[in-house]
Scaffold this motif. Structure first.
Motif, PDB file in Angstrom:
ATOM      1  N   ILE A  58     -11.677  -4.102   9.275  1.00  0.00           N
ATOM      2  CA  ILE A  58     -10.872  -3.455   8.240  1.00  0.00           C
ATOM      3  C   ILE A  58     -11.327  -2.008   8.127  1.00  0.00           C
ATOM      4  CG2 ILE A  58     -10.265  -3.442   5.799  1.00  0.00           C
ATOM      5  CD1 ILE A  58     -10.621  -6.497   5.837  1.00  0.00           C
ATOM      6  N   VAL A  91      -7.059  -3.424  10.730  1.00  0.00           N
ATOM      7  CA  VAL A  91      -6.068  -3.255   9.657  1.00  0.00           C
ATOM      8  C   VAL A  91      -6.663  -2.381   8.568  1.00  0.00           C
ATOM      9  CG1 VAL A  91      -4.916  -5.478  10.095  1.00  0.00           C
ATOM     10  CG2 VAL A  91      -6.779  -5.351   8.425  1.00  0.00           C
ATOM     11  N   ASP A  92      -5.792  -1.797   7.783  1.00  0.00           N
ATOM     12  CA  ASP A  92      -6.208  -1.022   6.626  1.00  0.00           C
ATOM     13  C   ASP A  92      -5.069  -1.061   5.624  1.00  0.00           C
ATOM     14  OD1 ASP A  92      -7.836   0.501   4.994  1.00  0.00           O
ATOM     15  OD2 ASP A  92      -8.110   2.112   6.468  1.00  0.00           O
ATOM     16  N   GLU A  93      -5.300  -0.519   4.470  1.00  0.00           N
ATOM     17  CA  GLU A  93      -4.276  -0.506   3.432  1.00  0.00           C
ATOM     18  C   GLU A  93      -4.147   0.879   2.839  1.00  0.00           C
ATOM     19  OE1 GLU A  93      -3.534  -4.035   0.722  1.00  0.00           O
ATOM     20  OE2 GLU A  93      -5.681  -4.238   1.161  1.00  0.00           O
ATOM     21  N   ASP A  94      -2.952   1.195   2.426  1.00  0.00           N
ATOM     22  CA  ASP A  94      -2.694   2.396   1.645  1.00  0.00           C
ATOM     23  C   ASP A  94      -1.667   2.028   0.577  1.00  0.00           C
ATOM     24  OD1 ASP A  94      -0.187   2.411   2.911  1.00  0.00           O
ATOM     25  OD2 ASP A  94      -0.681   4.094   4.210  1.00  0.00           O
ATOM     26  N   GLU A  95      -1.112   3.034  -0.066  1.00  0.00           N
ATOM     27  CA  GLU A  95      -0.179   2.757  -1.161  1.00  0.00           C
ATOM     28  C   GLU A  95       1.101   2.064  -0.710  1.00  0.00           C
ATOM     29  OE1 GLU A  95       0.502   7.159  -0.034  1.00  0.00           O
ATOM     30  OE2 GLU A  95      -1.195   5.780  -0.171  1.00  0.00           O
ATOM     31  N   GLY A  97       1.130  -0.432   1.718  1.00  0.00           N
ATOM     32  CA  GLY A  97       0.837  -1.793   2.152  1.00  0.00           C
ATOM     33  C   GLY A  97      -0.241  -1.831   3.217  1.00  0.00           C
ATOM     34  N   MET A  98      -0.369  -2.992   3.858  1.00  0.00           N
ATOM     35  CA  MET A  98      -1.357  -3.166   4.923  1.00  0.00           C
ATOM     36  C   MET A  98      -0.714  -2.792   6.253  1.00  0.00           C
ATOM     37  SD  MET A  98      -3.594  -6.524   6.021  1.00  0.00           S
ATOM     38  CE  MET A  98      -4.678  -6.420   4.572  1.00  0.00           C
ATOM     39  N   TYR A 122       3.318  -1.256   9.629  1.00  0.00           N
ATOM     40  CA  TYR A 122       3.048  -2.062   8.445  1.00  0.00           C
ATOM     41  C   TYR A 122       3.330  -3.535   8.693  1.00  0.00           C
ATOM     42  CZ  TYR A 122       2.090   2.144   5.928  1.00  0.00           C
ATOM     43  OH  TYR A 122       1.510   3.320   5.529  1.00  0.00           O
ATOM     44  N   LYS A 125       4.405  -8.965   4.000  1.00  0.00           N
ATOM     45  CA  LYS A 125       3.565  -9.453   2.895  1.00  0.00           C
ATOM     46  C   LYS A 125       2.932 -10.807   3.192  1.00  0.00           C
ATOM     47  CE  LYS A 125       5.628  -6.747  -0.705  1.00  0.00           C
ATOM     48  NZ  LYS A 125       6.495  -6.619  -1.837  1.00  0.00           N
ATOM     49  N   THR A 128       0.020 -10.130   5.401  1.00  0.00           N
ATOM     50  CA  THR A 128      -0.970  -9.381   4.625  1.00  0.00           C
ATOM     51  C   THR A 128      -1.775 -10.309   3.711  1.00  0.00           C
ATOM     52  OG1 THR A 128       0.344  -7.363   4.698  1.00  0.00           O
ATOM     53  CG2 THR A 128      -1.250  -7.551   2.902  1.00  0.00           C
ATOM     54  N   LYS A 132      -5.785 -10.870   3.829  1.00  0.00           N
ATOM     55  CA  LYS A 132      -6.618 -10.614   2.640  1.00  0.00           C
ATOM     56  C   LYS A 132      -7.459 -11.827   2.268  1.00  0.00           C
ATOM     57  CE  LYS A 132      -3.990  -7.010   0.324  1.00  0.00           C
ATOM     58  NZ  LYS A 132      -3.239  -6.655  -0.893  1.00  0.00           N
TER      59      LYS A 132
END
Length: 188
Positions: A58, A91-95, A97-98, A122, A125, A128, A132
């Motif tokens: 991540i 993977v990473d996340e921002d405003e 989504g993942m 992206y 969900k 994602t 998570k």
């Protein structure tokens, strides 16, 4: 890799590239990228090399470290090669989504290194949420999209683009970009 092949490496006129993975997609895209970038053939083999990071990296730093470790650990196992390649998906996340991406790290026999990153995309969900919860992306894709071992085929990018961009093509471009310093030695 078996030792019989190891002997052949020393007598072959092709340069040897070791990929820090036995994943057939990573091996194939590396061979294709090197062949295109240098306009010649290479002998490319995969080897199980530890990433030293979590199964699902991540963030930029962990993913890049995984690629770097795979290349360096491949060299430790087989120092006779000419290049060692680490490919690590993360993977990473921002405003928004993942999102998924991968880092490529290349180490040459003379010690020169280079790296490049793929494009990002992206994730849905449902995928994602599973990531998570601690599931690796490939397994999450298999579960959500009713696939089997998708990471050794088209991967997330292949599933989500309906095969327009598969994992091979996705990695190949980044490998070619990481090879820029090697094919332009006068500038690097």
């Amino acid at each position: 890799m078996n030792f019989k092949k190891r002997e052949n490496f020393q007598t072959s006129d092709k340069l040897l590239i070791l990929v820090g993975s036995k994943n057939p997609v990573k091996i194939a895209c590396t061979e294709d990228a090197f062949t295109r970038a240098f306009n010649k053939s290479f002998l490319v083999e995969g080897i199980n090399a530890a990433s030293g990071v979590s199964d699902q990296p991540i963030g930029e730093a962990e993913t890049h470290l995984g690629a770097k470790n795979r290349a360096h650990n491949s060299r430790e196992v087989f120092p006779e090669a000419h290049y060692w390649v680490g490919i690590e998906g993360g993977v990473d996340e921002d405003e928004y989504g993942m999102f998924a991406f991968a880092w490529i790290y290349i180490l040459a026999r003379d010690g020169k290194t280079s790296q490049s990153k793929t494009g990002t995309f992206y994730l849905p969900k449902a995928v994602t949420e599973l990531v998570k919860e601690g599931m690796e992306l490939g397994k999450a894709d298999d579960q959500v999209f009713d696939q089997e071992n998708s990471k050794q085929q088209g991967g997330s990018v292949g599933i989500l683009t309906h095969g327009v961009v598969d994992r091979n093509e996705y990695y190949r471009q980044a490998i070619i970009l990481a090879l820029i310093p090697f094919v332009n030695e006068n500038f690097f």
